[in-house]
Design a protein around this motif. Structure first.
Motif, PDB file in Angstrom:
ATOM      1  N   SER A  54       0.845  -1.205   0.000  1.00 33.71           N
ATOM      2  CA  SER A  54       0.000   0.000   0.000  1.00 33.71           C
ATOM      3  C   SER A  54       0.878   1.252   0.000  1.00 33.71           C
ATOM      4  O   SER A  54       2.104   1.165   0.173  1.00 33.71           O
ATOM      5  CB  SER A  54      -0.910   0.025   1.232  1.00 33.71           C
ATOM      6  OG  SER A  54      -0.139   0.234   2.395  1.00 33.71           O
ATOM      7  N   GLY A  55       0.228   2.395  -0.134  1.00 35.62           N
ATOM      8  CA  GLY A  55       0.955   3.655  -0.011  1.00 35.62           C
ATOM      9  C   GLY A  55       1.447   3.849   1.417  1.00 35.62           C
ATOM     10  O   GLY A  55       2.542   4.354   1.652  1.00 35.62           O
ATOM     11  N   THR A  56       0.629   3.432   2.370  1.00 36.33           N
ATOM     12  CA  THR A  56       1.002   3.558   3.781  1.00 36.33           C
ATOM     13  C   THR A  56       2.255   2.730   4.076  1.00 36.33           C
ATOM     14  O   THR A  56       3.186   3.217   4.736  1.00 36.33           O
ATOM     15  CB  THR A  56      -0.168   3.065   4.676  1.00 36.33           C
ATOM     16  OG1 THR A  56      -1.364   3.720   4.262  1.00 36.33           O
ATOM     17  CG2 THR A  56       0.099   3.351   6.129  1.00 36.33           C
ATOM     18  N   VAL A 144       4.129  16.287   0.564  1.00 36.44           N
ATOM     19  CA  VAL A 144       3.043  15.531  -0.077  1.00 36.44           C
ATOM     20  C   VAL A 144       2.539  16.353  -1.264  1.00 36.44           C
ATOM     21  O   VAL A 144       2.222  17.537  -1.108  1.00 36.44           O
ATOM     22  CB  VAL A 144       1.889  15.282   0.920  1.00 36.44           C
ATOM     23  CG1 VAL A 144       0.768  14.478   0.260  1.00 36.44           C
ATOM     24  CG2 VAL A 144       2.393  14.572   2.171  1.00 36.44           C
ATOM     25  N   ASP A 170       5.807  12.111  -0.852  1.00 38.03           N
ATOM     26  CA  ASP A 170       4.590  11.314  -0.908  1.00 38.03           C
ATOM     27  C   ASP A 170       3.847  11.718  -2.183  1.00 38.03           C
ATOM     28  O   ASP A 170       3.219  12.774  -2.248  1.00 38.03           O
ATOM     29  CB  ASP A 170       3.724  11.549   0.332  1.00 38.03           C
ATOM     30  CG  ASP A 170       2.463  10.684   0.317  1.00 38.03           C
ATOM     31  OD1 ASP A 170       2.102  10.186  -0.762  1.00 38.03           O
ATOM     32  OD2 ASP A 170       1.842  10.531   1.383  1.00 38.03           O
ATOM     33  N   ALA A 172       1.499   9.842  -3.607  1.00 32.19           N
ATOM     34  CA  ALA A 172       0.345   8.931  -3.672  1.00 32.19           C
ATOM     35  C   ALA A 172      -0.803   9.489  -4.517  1.00 32.19           C
ATOM     36  O   ALA A 172      -1.620   8.730  -5.031  1.00 32.19           O
ATOM     37  CB  ALA A 172      -0.166   8.631  -2.271  1.00 32.19           C
ATOM     38  N   GLU A 173      -0.837  10.826  -4.641  1.00 27.53           N
ATOM     39  CA  GLU A 173      -1.922  11.459  -5.383  1.00 27.53           C
ATOM     40  C   GLU A 173      -1.417  12.088  -6.681  1.00 27.53           C
ATOM     41  O   GLU A 173      -2.126  12.867  -7.303  1.00 27.53           O
ATOM     42  CB  GLU A 173      -2.554  12.561  -4.502  1.00 27.53           C
ATOM     43  CG  GLU A 173      -3.043  12.017  -3.174  1.00 27.53           C
ATOM     44  CD  GLU A 173      -3.555  13.086  -2.217  1.00 27.53           C
ATOM     45  OE1 GLU A 173      -3.521  14.277  -2.569  1.00 27.53           O
ATOM     46  OE2 GLU A 173      -3.992  12.713  -1.114  1.00 27.53           O
ATOM     47  N   SER A 207       0.844   5.308  -3.969  1.00 32.90           N
ATOM     48  CA  SER A 207      -0.240   4.392  -3.609  1.00 32.90           C
ATOM     49  C   SER A 207      -0.945   3.971  -4.885  1.00 32.90           C
ATOM     50  O   SER A 207      -1.074   4.759  -5.817  1.00 32.90           O
ATOM     51  CB  SER A 207      -1.238   5.103  -2.696  1.00 32.90           C
ATOM     52  OG  SER A 207      -2.466   4.390  -2.663  1.00 32.90           O
ATOM     53  N   LYS A 212      -6.759   6.032  -6.902  1.00 34.07           N
ATOM     54  CA  LYS A 212      -5.586   6.799  -7.330  1.00 34.07           C
ATOM     55  C   LYS A 212      -5.479   6.795  -8.863  1.00 34.07           C
ATOM     56  O   LYS A 212      -6.236   6.112  -9.539  1.00 34.07           O
ATOM     57  CB  LYS A 212      -4.324   6.237  -6.677  1.00 34.07           C
ATOM     58  CG  LYS A 212      -4.391   6.179  -5.149  1.00 34.07           C
ATOM     59  CD  LYS A 212      -4.464   7.555  -4.486  1.00 34.07           C
ATOM     60  CE  LYS A 212      -5.007   7.472  -3.087  1.00 34.07           C
ATOM     61  NZ  LYS A 212      -4.099   7.692  -2.016  1.00 34.07           N
TER      62      LYS A 212
HETATM   63  C1  LIG Z   1      -3.841   7.455  -0.513  1.00 38.84           C
HETATM   64  C2  LIG Z   1      -2.765   8.128   0.207  1.00 38.84           C
HETATM   65  C3  LIG Z   1      -1.873   7.433   1.052  1.00 38.84           C
HETATM   66  C4  LIG Z   1      -2.080   6.024   1.486  1.00 38.84           C
HETATM   67  O1  LIG Z   1      -2.110   5.101   0.492  1.00 38.84           O
HETATM   68  P1  LIG Z   1      -2.828   3.679   0.769  1.00 38.84           P
HETATM   69  O2  LIG Z   1      -2.453   2.897  -0.449  1.00 38.84           O
HETATM   70  O3  LIG Z   1      -4.282   3.915   0.889  1.00 38.84           O
HETATM   71  O4  LIG Z   1      -2.221   3.105   2.002  1.00 38.84           O
HETATM   72  C5  LIG Z   1      -0.802   8.130   1.584  1.00 38.84           C
HETATM   73  N1  LIG Z   1      -0.617   9.442   1.348  1.00 38.84           N
HETATM   74  C6  LIG Z   1      -1.472  10.140   0.586  1.00 38.84           C
HETATM   75  C7  LIG Z   1      -1.196  11.581   0.356  1.00 38.84           C
HETATM   76  C8  LIG Z   1      -2.579   9.531   0.004  1.00 38.84           C
HETATM   77  O5  LIG Z   1      -3.437  10.230  -0.729  1.00 38.84           O
END
Ligand SMILES: *Cc1c(COP(=O)(O)O)cnc(C)c1O
Length: 401
Positions: A54-56, A144, A170, A172-173, A207, A212
């Motif tokens: 996961s992203g986490t 982020v 980060d 993820a987005e 993520s 996403k």
């Molecule tokens: C979605 C997200 C995460 C976590 O990703 P997961 O795959 O849901 O664990 C972390 N940081 C940001 C900024 C996100 O938008």
């Protein structure tokens, strides 16, 4: 109801996933893992890409691979997804929250600088930055790239360099978002420079959750140009098995292995990422055009040095709109339009206590954005007709006020 988000499944997804099922290669040992990692690294222009669950877990793995732990502090944006502070807390370290920028909603490099100058002492010989109030060692910054717009990385990297801080992006987005400034500190032609979000720090994290830009259902990726960090991350994510002798463990590791099934889906998704970004940008352009003259609605901006991927189309409902953000959302829901509020700052969270997160108290922008912000339907499957419907609903509500 026009959904907030919905995945768009790529053409080859079914073929690749079927291949995993038919051949029995369903665990993390299959060939799609390596293909997905190699292609993702190539796409970003980095040396190593390492799949995670996961992203986490990508964030946690990044922090652990950089040796961050108890007694350390990590700078995070005050307004962000709570996976960011959670990953820091898993390591035993604590957070320092810094306010965000009012235009692009990303951590403010100026506020990082002023926080450090006001609250910390730096020893250039030992390269140690100490928070004078907590006596903890500041080790890293997690910028982020919020809602798909890149942070102003040159400024962040400059502060990081000055105070020997590591940088974990980060992204993820922000798969495929671009930054068009030189990050080496040298002047050069800004038009020809393009860095992808996630490729500029010591480590970048992604993520692949279903909402996403590209997805593997659940999943994540850690990217880096450092051979040393990559090797540590690969060992840590697979239980720290000794390379020479399985079931001898060199440390306390994690199981953050992605499955071949997920990587097969990811590989297919990655093949179409250019289309996805195009869809998101056209969606934003259309929203911008249709919403530009509505009093009290602030539409998102794109800095001249940035290419945003508009993960979410985020607007602000200002006081002169006439009704509160929350009543506005309720009325939109009645008209069949799903929306979501912005994130909620860390110090407003039920789990919050002062031991886990230090702040110098200046979070006015984060607080205000959290109260005014919402995102409109931003699915990759959204149609022009749906965007028109969302905007006419907003206009209808606005005209009745
Ligand atoms: C979605 C997200 C995460 C976590 O990703 P997961 O795959 O849901 O664990 C972390 N940081 C940001 C900024 C996100 O938008």
């Amino acid at each position: 109801m026009i959904p907030l988000n919905e995945p768009r499944i790529a053409k080859n997804a079914l073929k690749y996933v079927t291949d995993c099922v038919q051949t029995g290669w369903i665990s993390s040992a299959g060939a799609y893992i390596e293909k997905f990692e190699i292609n993702f690294a190539k796409y970003l222009g980095v040396k190593h890409a390492i799949t995670t669950t996961s992203g986490t877990t990508a964030l946690h793995l990044a922090l652990a691979s950089l040796g961050i732990g108890e007694g350390d502090e990590v700078i995070i944006p005050a307004l962000t997804m709570m996976a960011v502070p959670f990953a820091v807390l898993y390591t035993g370290a604590s957070c320092v929250s810094i306010d965000v920028d009012s235009e692009i909603f990303n951590i403010s490099p100026e506020k990082i600088k002023s926080f450090i100058e006001k609250n910390c002492s730096y020893n250039p010989d030992t390269k140690q930055l100490i928070n004078k109030y907590t006596n903890k060692h500041l080790k890293a910054i997690i910028p982020v790239h919020t809602y798909g717009h890149p942070c102003d990385m040159a400024d962040i990297l400059q502060v990081a360099k000055k105070y020997s801080l590591l940088v974990i992006e980060d992204a993820a987005e922000a798969h495929g978002a671009e930054y068009h400034k030189d990050i080496s500190g040298k002047e050069s032609n800004k038009d020809t420079i393009s860095h992808k979000a996630g490729s500029m720090g010591d480590v970048g994290c992604f993520s692949f959750f279903a909402n996403k830009i590209i997805t593997t259902g659940e999943g994540g990726m850690l990217v880096t140009n450092s051979d040393g960090i990559a090797e540590k991350a690969r060992v840590l994510k697979d239980l720290c098995h000794c390379p020479e002798r399985r079931f001898l463990h060199t440390g306390v590791g994690f199981n953050y292995r992605m499955t071949n099934l997920q990587a097969a889906l990811g590989l297919a998704q990655l093949e179409e990422i250019q289309d996805d970004i195009k869809i998101k940008r056209e969606m934003a352009q259309m929203y911008n055009e249709l919403l530009k003259d509505i009093p009290g609605i602030t539409t998102p901006i794109e800095k001249p040095w940035a290419k945003s991927v508009y993960w979410m189309y985020a607007i602000l409902v200002e006081p002169d709109f006439g009704i509160s953000r929350d009543s506005f959302m309720k009325r939109l829901k009645e008209q069949g339009v799903d929306t979501r509020t912005f994130f909620i700052p860390i110090d407003k969270q039920p789990f919050f206590n002062k031991k886990i997160c230090f702040s110098d108290g200046d979070c006015s922008v984060s607080n205000s954005l959290s109260e005014k912000g919402l995102y409109l339907p931003s699915a990759l499957t959204i149609t022009k007709k749906q965007i028109n419907k969302v905007c006419s609903s907003i206009k209808k509500i606005s005209q009745k006020l």
